[in-house]
Design an enzyme around this catalytic site. Sequence first.
Site, PDB file in Angstrom:
ATOM      1  N   GLU A   1      42.480  38.860  43.025  1.00  0.00           N
ATOM      2  CA  GLU A   1      42.603  39.401  41.680  1.00  0.00           C
ATOM      3  C   GLU A   1      42.664  38.249  40.670  1.00  0.00           C
ATOM      4  OE1 GLU A   1      46.369  41.303  41.273  1.00  0.00           O
ATOM      5  OE2 GLU A   1      46.229  41.406  39.097  1.00  0.00           O
TER       6      GLU A   1
ATOM      7  N   ASP B   1      48.423  40.495  43.198  1.00  0.00           N
ATOM      8  CA  ASP B   1      49.810  40.247  42.835  1.00  0.00           C
ATOM      9  C   ASP B   1      50.739  41.262  43.492  1.00  0.00           C
ATOM     10  OD1 ASP B   1      49.093  38.160  41.263  1.00  0.00           O
ATOM     11  OD2 ASP B   1      49.114  39.285  39.373  1.00  0.00           O
TER      12      ASP B   1
ATOM     13  N   ASP C   1      52.961  43.019  42.258  1.00  0.00           N
ATOM     14  CA  ASP C   1      53.598  43.915  41.285  1.00  0.00           C
ATOM     15  C   ASP C   1      52.793  45.214  41.192  1.00  0.00           C
ATOM     16  OD1 ASP C   1      51.312  43.178  40.034  1.00  0.00           O
ATOM     17  OD2 ASP C   1      52.263  42.203  38.309  1.00  0.00           O
TER      18      ASP C   1
ATOM     19  N   ASP D   1      50.742  46.408  38.956  1.00  0.00           N
ATOM     20  CA  ASP D   1      49.336  46.225  38.620  1.00  0.00           C
ATOM     21  C   ASP D   1      48.544  45.769  39.839  1.00  0.00           C
ATOM     22  OD1 ASP D   1      49.065  47.086  36.134  1.00  0.00           O
ATOM     23  OD2 ASP D   1      48.878  45.109  35.165  1.00  0.00           O
TER      24      ASP D   1
END
Length: 663
Positions: A444, A523, A525, A527
């Site tokens: 990403e 990541d 998280d 998102d």
Amino acid sequence: MKDEVKDGLENQPEQPEKNNEYGASSITALEGLEAVRKRPGMYIGSTDVKGLHHLVWEVVDNSIDEHLAGHCTDIWVTIHSDNSITVRDNGRGIPTDLHPKLKKSALEVVMTVLHAGGKFDKDSYKVSGGLHGVGVSCVNALSKHLRAEVHRDGKVYEQEYKQGKPQYDVREIGKTDKRGTVVTFSPDPEIFETLEYKFDVLAHRLRELAFLNKGLRLQLVDEREKEGDGFKTELFYSEGGLREFVRWLDEAKTGLIEEPIYIATNEESVDVEVAMLYNTSYSENVISFVNNISTRDGGTHVSGFRRALTREFKKYGDDNGFFKKINFTISGEDFMEGLTAIVSVKVQEPQFKGQTKGELGNSEVLGIVSRCVGDALKVFLEENPGQARRIIDKVVLAATARNAARKAREMVQRKGALTGGGLPGKLADCASRNPAESEIFLVEGDSAGGTAKQGRDRHAQAILPLRGKILNVEKALEHKIYENEEIKNMFTALGVSVGENDEGHRVLLTDKLRYHKIVIMCDADIDGSHITTLILTFFFRYMRELIEKGHVYIAQPPLYLVKKGKNQRYCWNDKDRKEAQMEFSGGREDDDSVKVQRYKGLGEMNAEQLWETTMDPATRILKQATIDDAVEADRMFAMLMGDEVPPRRAFIEANAKYARIDA
Ligand code: 0RA
């Protein structure tokens, strides 16, 4: 125990007496049980968690047979706190009279002789098994301990076994006004790699069995988990059968027709039952069963269904001039877009084909299903012109989109060929040309991509940065997919292309796959997990084969770095973080020299840290993405389209299993 049995055998159904005597004599003895213990895989497939659950299905199948024969309305499955299992039914009870040749109780024969379920006489017993159906004796052979209890003719009988060996002759232990069989077993730790039963696995199949056998009550109790005053319990029961099943599958989708199209007939002693719905999505979901067993790879029953569907809709569209404006051919696949269907047949002697025996082979079934479904569809189309029109419009749309997609695909692939090799500019390829040792990280963002490039092992690891959120393929039309830059890059980098077979079905060409490990690295998280989901959705829809073959993985970056002086430790969850903090501080909570760094993004790590924690095959943890259950996965993907985050997270967690690969 005794009290429980009484409860369990309530709700006794009317027991219709059949005229054929079914006692001990019709049980045929074939083989001993030592063979089962020596080569368990031959009988139950494997000795892993799958084989462990198979034991339950083996016993439940016998109870289902009692239901199919019209003698059983309730089945109770209990997971006890020690992971032993009780399956109880209110069927006729396994016969206990003496077997004339073997001079043993029929119960003992059923429990100790391979293939002695009584199923061998075709007309005396309806087969539910076929693929399972190796018999309860296998379960007995593979159990450390098993106890069978039979309520029959007003009496209660019991017998116990260890590793399949009877501990005493069948004995009468009391009186009863109920009928049924209770089997309690503890899988043998000498045989099984794991002994822990999974509630969700049992629940999923029992739900399926409830849909497939309308009117049958199946109850699951987990005594390992308290809930309110009792234990975690779920009851599976369906009055509507497949009609409800298909509605349940399409719960999260927008319907194109109001009511399921439902077909239930019998021809040449094959029972055919079909329920189907159309929704506004672009994907097809046809699941199939033979004698209640899922046929993952379809077979003749599914071919017959497809043939009838294509033939009848095509004829209807032609006869009414609905295809006049189209200047290209409509393919079979176009009739399947947005279709959710369940095809269930019951066959006397099923033959299963294919590597995993997930495909029906009986050739006579094709014609039978095709005729039954064809006749029913004709009637449906005549009686429901409005709904028929809606389906045909959708078919035309699908054909148009498929045509546009082909053009777009051809463009992309021609361009790729012209630019000579045509690997995407963003790809930092690995040196190795051996796919078996090569890995690609789909990363990403460009910045994390840069870090990964520095940290990687150049020989075997390639990096492809993906920009932000890739297209949500669940919502996009197919031709848009091939126009999307990130998606084109994935196709070309992976060396995978899309072709079409003779029937116009889209097929994935994977023979030039350039990496055997494809690692999604995002990541840690929300998102990041959203992007992981989008990429997984893409693989699920357009490169499913790569997931099925075990090529797709999800990287697991750590969540924390705990440090004190030179000591440092990466942690992947809060429990480990707390432990590390305690260890480093010697239990002193106010020790300021212990520092905890929370990693939110890959970008917060330097190249060396990223390598050490997430990319180094020797130390990293990867989750392998699996499609254990395409049915559940498809529902889940539909849920993912919604805006709530929780179901999305749950999907990722449910479909990615921990695998320490390379180990
Ligand atoms: C053999 C013959 C009959 C029933 C069964 C086996 C039977 C097996 C199991 C295993 C679990 N539950 C079961 N229920 C029945 C036919 C008995 C008759 O004709 O009365």
